[in-house]
Write an enzyme that holds these catalytic residues in place. Sequence first.
Site, PDB file in Angstrom:
ATOM      1  N   LYS A  39       0.862  -1.188   0.000  1.00  0.00           N
ATOM      2  CA  LYS A  39       0.000   0.000   0.000  1.00  0.00           C
ATOM      3  C   LYS A  39       0.895   1.235   0.000  1.00  0.00           C
ATOM      4  CE  LYS A  39      -3.812   2.006   2.738  1.00  0.00           C
ATOM      5  NZ  LYS A  39      -4.704   1.794   3.904  1.00  0.00           N
TER       6      LYS A  39
ATOM      7  N   SER B 240      -9.628   1.820   3.071  1.00  0.00           N
ATOM      8  CA  SER B 240      -8.785   2.562   2.168  1.00  0.00           C
ATOM      9  C   SER B 240      -7.766   1.716   1.404  1.00  0.00           C
ATOM     10  CB  SER B 240      -8.044   3.650   2.952  1.00  0.00           C
ATOM     11  OG  SER B 240      -7.169   3.075   3.893  1.00  0.00           O
TER      12      SER B 240
ATOM     13  N   SER C 135      -9.789  -0.415   7.249  1.00  0.00           N
ATOM     14  CA  SER C 135      -9.212  -0.294   5.900  1.00  0.00           C
ATOM     15  C   SER C 135      -8.568  -1.533   5.315  1.00  0.00           C
ATOM     16  CB  SER C 135      -8.185   0.828   5.884  1.00  0.00           C
ATOM     17  OG  SER C 135      -8.854   2.035   5.696  1.00  0.00           O
TER      18      SER C 135
HETATM   19  N1  GLN Z   1     -12.863   4.496   6.664  1.00  0.00           N
HETATM   20  C1  GLN Z   1     -12.187   4.857   7.871  1.00  0.00           C
HETATM   21  C2  GLN Z   1     -11.692   6.272   7.771  1.00  0.00           C
HETATM   22  O1  GLN Z   1     -11.928   6.874   6.799  1.00  0.00           O
HETATM   23  C3  GLN Z   1     -11.074   3.896   8.160  1.00  0.00           C
HETATM   24  C4  GLN Z   1      -9.923   4.122   7.282  1.00  0.00           C
HETATM   25  C5  GLN Z   1      -8.751   3.273   7.672  1.00  0.00           C
HETATM   26  O2  GLN Z   1      -8.887   2.248   8.316  1.00  0.00           O
HETATM   27  N2  GLN Z   1      -7.585   3.746   7.291  1.00  0.00           N
HETATM   28  O3  GLN Z   1     -11.082   6.790   8.627  1.00  0.00           O
END
Ligand code: GLN
Length: 490
Positions: free
Chosen positions: A80, A155, A179
């Site tokens: 990532k 994400s 994410s």
């Molecule tokens: N969707 C959540 C956020 O926007 C989690 C994102 C993540 O785990 N990086 O913060």
Amino acid sequence: MTQIVDLSISAMAERLASGELTSIKITESYLGRIDQINAELNAYVNVFHEHARQMARASDERRVRGKILSRYDGIPIALKDNIAYKDQKLTCSSRILKDFHVPYHAHVSQLLLANGIFPLGKTNMDEFAMGSSTENSAFAVTRNPWDTSRVPGGSSGGSAAAVSAGLAPWALGSDTGGSIRLPASFCGVLGLKPTYGRVSRYGLVAYGSSLDQIGPMTQSVEDAAILLDLISGHDSRDSTSSEESYLSQEQGGIPEIDLRGLRVGLPKEYFPDLLDPEVAAILERHKRLLQEAGAQFVEVSLPHTDYAVPVYYLIATAEASSNLARYDGVRYGARDPRVSNILEVYTYSRHAGLGAEVKRRILLGTYVLSSGYYDAYYRKASRVRTLIRRDFQELFSKVDVVLAPVAPTPAFAIGEKTEDPLQMYLSDILTIAVNLAGLPALSVNGGFQGQGLPVGVQWIGNYFQEKRLLGVSRFIEANTEKRVPPARKG
Ligand code: GLN
């Protein structure tokens, strides 16, 4: 003959050992698929063609000399793009870091390299990991390999799509509020968020430092166990990394879990009315199979669940506002050429370099930390966080493991939630409490709904219980039909 992309990590390692495959052959095969398919899926934001080839050849030479670094020497991976890999770009899918080359390796990158594992490239993500659909990337929207009109989740959507479409044998993602698990569920792969502290965060670009954790995204339970074992361990550069960090003595060992008498908790708050009936049916099917195998189901309650979304969006944004202060056009980030004084350097750089969602989070986080509001918001949220953690501790005195859905729905359509941040935040309603509590959890594919979209099943365990989670996931895996996404055949 089995194609390279369909091999498990162990099978790949065996073929490397027997000489049936070479690292360069494996690497070329993935690079070829990436060149063919990535333009449609946008799973990668940066492909390291030459670097990967060089690393593959070096691995093959080590093998000839009998000097391999591990069984997995020569197997490539996808990272990532918030994980540092030295001398390559590290963008976090943000304009502000578009040309940033990172001068050091993340701890996990070092561990992979020490085992002969090298990256094919960096995968797309929501900008700075803020989002649930990968639509917040400044560069491109990643498409779901099962249905390219849908999001891959986020994400870590690029890593999930890459593994699902056969553009990488395995990948790393990061999980601050879901994410890893959400995109794993939407793309039908295994995604594991380790116990907070299991894996060093050194070289992971910080979003919510008390929540962030790097973890494996793989084709199978076994591959996840291998990868978790490779990346976990104490690191003096991350003061929160645990001493108690090794998964197993022998790499990848997944214990046989005796299902007879296993106490499985079903938290009633995790089966809300808004749960998609097809998602509920898939969970129900596995529940029945587990029961037939002797597991005991206990209805349990996590009474503070309702507060998890608000508490998360106060704590994560507060931490983000502080962590992202460094992208100011001076220390990090592109500087806008029109500036004439220092204040303009900051404001123009941030204005031009950061996307709407990131700005929204920074504003919210700055507000909740500001004097006069700190007690009302941040301190209060921290207290409720403790209650959420206690709920789980109370629960784990009654059950061994928790079964729950990962998300209320399967993958949604691209554009469906972009206009409404609150709707987007609610995609994480079943994943974020785990991060607030620091617990390990994973998503394993549990089957397919009517339109052929995969649906993940979530296992949540007590601290450092990843082995148990992987063990029970093997049962789900064995009882779930194997299918490949249309994009994989490409
Ligand atoms: N969707 C959540 C956020 O926007 C989690 C994102 C993540 O785990 N990086 O913060």
